[in-house]
Enzyme design. Sequence first.
Site, PDB file in Angstrom:
ATOM      1  CB  CYS A  99     -15.689   3.176 -29.597  1.00 49.94           C
ATOM      2  SG  CYS A  99     -14.894   2.894 -31.160  1.00 49.94           S
ATOM      3  N   GLY A 138       0.763  -1.243   0.000  1.00 51.25           N
ATOM      4  CA  GLY A 138       0.000   0.000   0.000  1.00 51.25           C
ATOM      5  C   GLY A 138       0.784   1.278   0.000  1.00 51.25           C
ATOM      6  CE1 TYR A 173      -8.574   1.494  -9.161  1.00 51.70           C
ATOM      7  CE2 TYR A 173      -6.618   1.486 -10.554  1.00 51.70           C
ATOM      8  CZ  TYR A 173      -7.565   0.805  -9.806  1.00 51.70           C
ATOM      9  OH  TYR A 173      -7.484  -0.556  -9.711  1.00 51.70           O
ATOM     10  N   GLY A 207       3.879  -3.506  -3.827  1.00 54.87           N
ATOM     11  CA  GLY A 207       3.740  -3.792  -5.249  1.00 54.87           C
ATOM     12  C   GLY A 207       4.087  -2.543  -6.020  1.00 54.87           C
TER      13      GLY A 207
END
Length: 445
Positions: A372, A267, A346, A305
Site C-alpha cells: 500500500c 564502489g 534509488y 560488493g
Amino acid sequence: MSGLPQRPPGFVYRTPEIKRVQRSSSSLQRADNSVPRLHCEAIPISSLAEKFGTPLYVYSAAAIRERVLAFKAAFREIDHTICYSVKANSNLSLLRLLAKAGCGFDIVSGGELERVLRAAPGSVKQVVFSGVGKTSAELDAALGASILLFNVESAAELDALAQCAERLKRTAQIAFRVNPDVPADTHPYISTGLQKHKFGVPLVDARSLYSQAARLKFLKVAGVSVHIGSQITDSAPFSATMQRVAELVRQLRADGHNIRFVDAGGGLGIDYCGSQDFRESVGSYAAAIAPSLKDLKVRLLVEPGRSIVGPAGVLLTRVVYRKTNGDKKFVIVDAAMNDLIRPSLYQAEHQIVPVEFNDANRESVDIVGPICESGDFFARDRELPVVGEGALLAILDTGAYGMALASNYNTRGRAAEVLVSGNTAKVIRKRETISDLLRNEVAAL
Ligand SMILES: *Cc1c(COP(=O)(O)O)cnc(C)c1O
C-alpha cells in the site's frame, strides 16, 4: 537468443532439450518445446518457482566465481586481497562460496562479523571493519576475532578502540578511512567521498591523527583506507582518489609510519543494461587504481560488493493480476518493495524479462507490487511483451542490495533464496513464515 536481455554465464535463455523421441510430434508439443526459457545455469527457472514458490531470489554460483576471477585477473600485477563487502548480500552460503574463491571480507557491523565467523571462520584473518559508528561491543568482538584491519573513521573511534584494545590486551592494526573530497557521479544516497558526508576523516587532519594513533600502545598503524561511494561507473574518481591516497602514504612514511596496506574501498558500478563486458570494466577500474600504488609496495585491499554479486542474482516473481486504470496498464506481481527496494529508494532501473520467452506484442506497463504505497513499483512505463496472469517474470541484476535491504513491511515474510550450481539448486534461506515474523512480538495490555 540475441535481443533478449540475459546474463551469461548465470542466466541465459535456452530451448529445453527434447529428452525422448516423441512418437507423435503433434504441432502443439513442438510449439511448446521450442519456446526458449530462462535458465539459471543448467536449471530452468520455472522449475525453481514451482518447487520453492515466489517471490524467490535465485543466485548463480558460476557467475559469482567468474566475477571473482575477473577481479583477480585485473589486479594480478599487484599484491592484493579482495575483501568482499558483506552488506551487498550477506547470505552465509554466498560468504562460504566467496571464501572458497579466496576472498576476505569487508564488514560494517558486529552482526556481519558473526556471519563471517559462522560461514568462513578461516577467513576472519582477512576481515576489514568499516563504519562510522562501531560500538565498543562490536570493537571488542572484532579484537577478539583478530581481524586484519580496523578502518577508523574519527578521533573519537580511535579513543574507543584504544580503550577496548588496552582492556582486552589485544593489538589492533588500524587504518584511517580518509575522506578524499572527490565527487563520484552516482545517486546522492550512495556517494560517500565528499567533505559534507559523514564518512572518514578529512585528508588535512590525517597526519596528526596518525601521529596520535602511533602513540597508543595497543594500536598499530598499518594502512590508509578510502571508499568514495557505490555504483560508480566512471574510473576518473577512482584514479583521482588513489593519487591523493598515494600522496598521503608517502607523507605518512616520511613521518615514520609503517604503511603496508592501502584499502581502496568498493564502489565499482555495474551496467544494469547488461551490455558491458565485466572483464573490461574491472580492467579499467584496476587501471585507475593500480598505477598510483605500483612503486609503493603496499598490499592493496579492494572491497567490491555489488560488482561481484549484483548480476549473479535475479528476483523471480509471478504476475497476480493485470489491471487498467484509464489509459494506464498495471501488471501486479507477487514481489514488492519489501523484497527489492532499489527502484523506489534509488530510482534504480532493473531489466525485467518474461521467464518464458514470448514474442507477443509489446505494451507499456507499470510493474508494481501489492504494498500500500505508490512507491511500490519495479518499473514504470516499461515496454514489455504482453504477459498474462500467472506468468513468471525475472527482475535482473538483483543479487546485490536486494535481499540485503529486504524488510517485513506490510507483514510480508521475506523471500526464500536459492543458490544454483550447474544442475543443482539449494535453498540457502528459507521463506519467512508469519510465525517467524510474530515470534518476538507481545500482545501487551
Ligand atoms: C558499501 C561498501 C562497500 C561496497 O560497495 P559496492 O558498491 O557494493 O562495491 C565497500 N566498502 C565500504 C566501506 C562500504 O561501505
